[in-house]
Write an enzyme that holds these catalytic residues in place. Structure first.
Site, mmCIF file in Angstrom:
data_model
loop_
_atom_site.group_PDB
_atom_site.id
_atom_site.type_symbol
_atom_site.label_atom_id
_atom_site.label_comp_id
_atom_site.label_asym_id
_atom_site.label_seq_id
_atom_site.Cartn_x
_atom_site.Cartn_y
_atom_site.Cartn_z
ATOM 1 N N LYS A 42 45.657 106.000 27.144
ATOM 2 C CA LYS A 42 45.979 106.704 25.894
ATOM 3 C C LYS A 42 45.249 106.188 24.608
ATOM 4 O O LYS A 42 44.776 107.056 23.911
ATOM 5 C CB LYS A 42 47.645 106.643 25.745
ATOM 6 N N ARG B 215 53.912 103.405 21.775
ATOM 7 C CA ARG B 215 53.579 104.079 22.745
ATOM 8 C C ARG B 215 52.972 103.100 23.828
ATOM 9 O O ARG B 215 52.025 102.449 23.700
ATOM 10 C CB ARG B 215 52.824 105.372 22.744
ATOM 11 N N GLY C 245 55.807 108.745 32.323
ATOM 12 C CA GLY C 245 56.893 108.487 32.354
ATOM 13 C C GLY C 245 57.553 107.204 32.965
ATOM 14 O O GLY C 245 58.729 106.794 33.032
ATOM 15 N N ARG D 154 44.326 113.432 28.376
ATOM 16 C CA ARG D 154 43.917 112.754 29.578
ATOM 17 C C ARG D 154 43.572 113.713 30.765
ATOM 18 O O ARG D 154 43.820 114.928 30.471
ATOM 19 C CB ARG D 154 45.067 111.613 30.071
ATOM 20 N N HIS E 130 59.446 116.486 34.465
ATOM 21 C CA HIS E 130 59.138 115.189 35.244
ATOM 22 C C HIS E 130 58.920 115.446 36.685
ATOM 23 O O HIS E 130 57.948 115.004 37.075
ATOM 24 C CB HIS E 130 60.282 114.007 34.956
ATOM 25 N N SER F 189 30.601 104.271 72.167
ATOM 26 C CA SER F 189 31.777 104.802 71.424
ATOM 27 C C SER F 189 32.771 103.881 71.322
ATOM 28 O O SER F 189 33.241 103.480 72.314
ATOM 29 C CB SER F 189 32.091 105.917 72.029
ATOM 30 N N CYS G 254 35.714 106.675 68.628
ATOM 31 C CA CYS G 254 36.624 107.925 68.875
ATOM 32 C C CYS G 254 38.109 107.463 68.875
ATOM 33 O O CYS G 254 39.137 108.126 69.146
ATOM 34 C CB CYS G 254 36.278 108.100 70.328
ATOM 35 N N TYR H 148 28.083 108.740 64.220
ATOM 36 C CA TYR H 148 29.127 109.721 63.865
ATOM 37 C C TYR H 148 30.448 109.001 63.921
ATOM 38 O O TYR H 148 30.574 107.962 64.479
ATOM 39 C CB TYR H 148 28.955 111.025 64.911
#
Ligand code: ADP
Ligand code: MG
Ligand code: MG
Length: 919
Positions: A32, A101, A110, A345, A468, A800, A868, A888
């Site tokens: 902020k 704030r 909040g 923001r 909210h 694998s 896997c 992979y």
């Protein structure tokens, strides 16, 4: 000179010089504070003020006192602010009021405190009335201060003030706050002050500096409030960041009909549509909009009521979106016709909106495709693939009068669950009773977040799209409908009612967060259709392109390579087709034992297992061969042109046999009843099963060990694989079968079995006179295999990682027992950072893996490596696979899109493109 703890909004250059870069400024001043400073620099109208740094907060949290020099600096900054505004703090002649704030680096809507109208007291009130000639506004502002001061600085319950106010309104016969007159607010101020004294034990402070000091401390303290701690845990925000405090000159939206306050998103945060979406209230103060207690107007309406202000507002918010290159969530106030921006923001958004916004902005050239990829989190894609209501079932439900209400579609998704009317009960039912829960409230507050997180869905009867409940639900991907005003909630009776129909606590409802509809009862859900999600498909194509860049990755050896591919685990052709349609380019694991469990095959399988001679066994296997062949045929067909890894039989054989206890019971019953028919066969079966008993089957006769003990089974499987592959080839389907041997622990196992199987492979190719490429390889799921990978790779052409078993065996945990009995405690006590069955343990299991990849490739440089286990669909584990040089990852078809995105994230992150932390 002592350290600088306080920065005026126009001292952003100094903050940058101290903090190094903008990221550092955000850490120092919070989101902020840095936003207010940045807007000030850009010439956007921001009320003058200053920020006390997060560093000061952290010092205060350590010692319980403001660090030396901080308060003096704050007072000096306040004096500058007085100069800029021409007003004076605490002076009745021309009083300056400020807000205090909170503002952490990552916004926590909040979760922490803000106090407005600081600087009012009994004499300032009189001065302000003289000055403004608007006693109604002044008394309203004063009562807000007393209330906020009591609830935030002294932790008083909201009800202490809310109930008397509601009672006052009721007694006067008022429906809305705007009916309250100056005298009414004045009377309430007196009542609030005496309530304050009663509950706090002292008078409401008349010393305005004391007000400011206590408020600043309260904001610092709110960093550690329970709800803030819970929120940070869920969002993985560090505890050490602390919050900044922003002291901002008050501007008033409650000064009459030429004043207003509102919030807006520069694009729709629910769908991502390019349309400003916001709400505002005439003659109100900020928190009235967010709290959802008064009905707001859409922001477009300002075009009619305040056209000049509206034009300026649209211009500024468009500018802010371009400046931050992202959708902004802004707060503004209009004081007597003048616009002030109070916050900007990056907006929180749903998964669908995140994808659409990223793709739109990249197509517009506002951000790059890489940035677009990084803007969308794997969790957001996960959410997009969650089930939605079956439209037909929904129509039927509506026809049969089950539509209970309709509200604002605040966060999309289908939620089905039992209703509970408070956060604690909702959480308890979800956690302890394992129920699917829908939390229902008139509106929610920050204290309700734990209940929301535990729920499948949230329903409120009040509030709008920026209430909210809506903001929090979108953030966490919880389906949510707000402001369903036809539904009357009775918190005391624990019921809700609509058009005469009553639903009780524990009743089932279905909430459609995409349309705002609420139904009684349970409506079936279905898998969303990826083909319809065009923006997601575009984004995933971009992700694939990133991974396909030939030099995107530096391997541990220093060589460069492409990024990860994403394959899928699929046992059946229909899974393989889904995997293909989700973008998988290979099958990383086909479990063949599922095929043995088919009801019509099981008797033959059992016969094969019980066979006493090899001939008998082969005869049974000959019966199974054609069905296995057709299974594989369908798989190759679905994966035309892509590799298919088929794992040979893995589980212990007793899993295919009838349950021992049940069989024993049957035998005893038969004996007791004197039945003889079939008894002998059952007894024989029973003794065979007893003979197969193992004390630890997981580590017993299974995997490659079983294949060595009983090679006929895998011989049949390999024949079926290669016959199917040959048939497919003859039909023009391109096949790349890869035969995977499970549970190897020593290369000698492979030496024993693999050549036999390879002989069958070439025999079949000879018989069928076809040729295609194929591989033989192994799973790496036993630590010894990882450690001896160099030898294993002399035979195995691919590895694998079976990381489920590898994790079990590396930790020495049995997964089911661990997850049931102690993993929760381990994670809570921080003995383990996370559940290692969900997220790969990089230090232990991961070390074995990287060792195996390196050693294996020393023997066989082009060794193909994949994973896997379930980790193949987990983003953090995928990143690790990228780092160690896997070719992979293979995961469930449903997770393929998530894995494609995560693979691109890993590639970009390690190529030096930073992953945006737009929390
Ligand atoms: P949060 O972080 O919870 O949004 P804020 O600090 O933004 O809390 O403040 C809460 C509400 O008060 C917002 O609507 C904001 O616009 C309003 N507000 C804060 N400071 C001022 C001010 N100086 N003048 C007018 N309204 C303010
Ligand atoms: Mg705010
Ligand atoms: Mg295994």
């Amino acid at each position: 000179m002592s350290k600088k703890w306080v920065y005026l909004f126009d001292e952003v250059a100094q903050a940058e010089a101290y903090a190094g870069d903008w990221e550092g400024v955000r850490t120092l001043l919070g989101g902020k504070g840095s936003g207010l400073a940045d807007m000030t620099r850009a010439g956007v109208p921001v009320p003058p003020g200053f920020t006390i740094t997060t560093e000061a907060c952290n010092e205060y949290r350590k010692s319980g006192n403001f660090p030396a020099g901080m308060w003096d600096q704050a007072l000096a900054a306040l004096a500058v602010t007085e100069q800029k505004t021409g007003k004076k703090f605490g002076s009745p002649a021309n009083p300056l009021l400020v807000s205090c704030r909170s503002g952490a680096k990552f916004s926590m809507p909040g979760m922490m405190n803000t106090i407005l109208n600081i600087g009012m007291n009994d004499t300032v009130v009189e001065g302000m009335i003289n000055l403004t000639g608007n006693p109604r506004f002044v008394w309203d502002s004063y009562r807000r201060l007393v209330e906020m001061f009591g609830t935030t600085v002294f932790d008083l319950e909201d009800e202490i003030f809310e109930h008397p106010m509601a009672a006052y309104k009721a007694q006067k016969g008022y429906k809305v706050d705007t009916q309250m007159t100056a005298e009414d607010w004045q009377a309430l101020v007196a009542e609030f002050k005496s309530l304050f004294k009663k509950h706090v034990g002292e008078d409401f402070p008349q010393d305005v500096y004391k007000q400011l000091e206590l408020s600043t401390k309260a904001v610092f303290n709110s960093w550690m409030a329970d709800k803030a701690v819970t929120y940070r845990k869920k969002e993985k925000i560090s505890e050490d960041l602390g919050t900044a405090v922003n002291i901002v000159t008050m501007v008033f939206g409650n000064m009459g009909n030429d004043s207003a306050t509102g919030v807006a998103f520069t694009r729709d945060p629910s769908t991502g549509d390019r349309k400003m979406m916001g709400e505002y209230l005439i003659n109100a103060q900020g928190e009235d909009v967010v709290a959802g207690i008064r009905n707001t107007d859409p922001v477009e309406k300002m075009g009619e009521t305040m056209p000049e202000v509206y034009k300026q507002f649209m211009e500024i918010s468009g500018r802010l979106e371009k400046h931050y290159r992202d959708v902004q969530d802004v707060e503004f106030t209009v004081e007597r016709g003048k616009l002030w921006m109070l916050q900007t923001r990056n907006a929180k958004r749903t998964g669908a909106a995140a994808v659409k916004i990223a793709v739109d902005m990249a197509n517009d050239g506002l951000i790059s495709r890489e940035e677009a990829i990084l803007r969308v989190s794997a969790d957001q894609v996960d959410f997009l693939l969650h089930p939605q209501f079956d439209p037909n079932a929904k129509r039927d439900a509506a026809k049969s009068g089950k539509l209970f209400g309709k509200g604002v579609n605040a966060s999309p998704g289908a939620a089905v669950g039992q209703i509970y009317f408070d956060a604690n009960t909702a959480e308890r039912m979800a956690k302890e009773q394992k129920q699917n829960v829908i939390m229902v409230r008139p509106f929610t507050k920050p204290d309700d977040v734990h209940g929301m997180i535990a729920s499948q869905g949230v329903l409120t009867s009040e509030g709008g799209a920026s209430s909210h409940a809506a903001v929090v639900a979108r953030q966490f991907g919880i389906p949510c409908v707000v402001g369903a005003s036809a539904i009357k909630i009775n918190l005391e009776n624990r019921t809700m009612q609509s058009a005469g129909v009553v639903a009780h606590e524990g009743d089932w409802i279905s909430v459609d967060g995409a349309t705002g509809e609420v139904f009684l009862g349970r409506i079936p859900t279905q898998q969303p259709n990826l083909e319809e999600q065009k923006d997601l498909l575009t984004l995933l194509t971009w992700a694939d392109e990133v991974c396909a860049r030939p030099e995107i990755r530096v391997l541990p050896t220093g060589e460069k390579s492409r990024g990860l591919q994403v394959w899928a685990n699929a046992d059946y052709p229909k899974d393989a087709r889904r995997a293909r349609s989700y973008g998988a380019v290979g099958i990383g694991l086909c479990r063949t034992e599922h095929m043995f469990f088919e009801p019509e095959r099981l008797p033959t399988v059992q016969k094969m297992i019980l066979a006493e001679t090899s001939e008998e066994r082969t005869a049974a296997l000959d019966i199974l061969l054609p069905s296995q062949r057709s299974d594989f045929d369908g798989l190759f067909d679905a994966m035309n042109g892509h590799p298919v890894i088929i794992r040979l039989i893995d589980p212990p054989l007793h899993e295919f046999m009838p349950d021992e206890e049940k069989l024993l019971e049957e035998v005893i019953t038969m004996k007791v009843k004197g039945e003889t028919e079939g008894l002998a066969a059952k007894e024989k079966l029973l003794s065979a099963i007893k003979g197969m008993h193992e004390s630890n089957p997981m580590m017993g006769l299974r995997g490659v060990r079983l294949s060595i003990a009983m090679p006929e089974i895998v011989e049949m499987q390999v024949r079926a694989i290669f016959e199917a592959a040959a048939d497919c080839t003859l039909r023009g389907v391109v096949v790349h079968p890869e035969v995977m041997i499970p549970l190897t622990g020593t290369v000698n196992e492979l030496k024993w079995i693999q050549p036999r199987l390879e002989r069958i492979a070439s025999a079949v190719m000879g018989e069928k006179k076809v040729n295609f490429s194929y591989k033989f390889g192994t799973m790496i799921e036993i630590p010894r295999a990882a450690v001896t990978a160099a030898e294993i790779a002399t035979l195995a052409e691919f590895f694998s990682f079976g990381t489920n078993d590898l994790t079990q065996m590396t930790f020495g945990y049995s997964r089911d027992d661990a997850e049931r009995n102690f993993l929760v405690i381990y994670v809570e006590q921080k003995i383990l950072p996370v559940n290692p069955f969900q997220t790969l343990d990089r230090e232990g299991v991961g070390k074995l893996m990287s060792m195996a990849v390196n050693d294996g490739r020393k023997t066989r440089p082009n060794l193909e490596v994949g994973i896997c286990g379930e980790h193949g669909g987990d983003p953090s584990s995928i990143e690790f696979c990228h780092m160690i040089g896997n070719n992979y990852v293979s995961c469930s078809p449903f997770r393929v899109p998530i894995a494609r995105l995560a693979a691109a994230h890993a590639a970009l992150k390690h190529a030096g493109t930073s992953v945006a932390e737009d929390k």
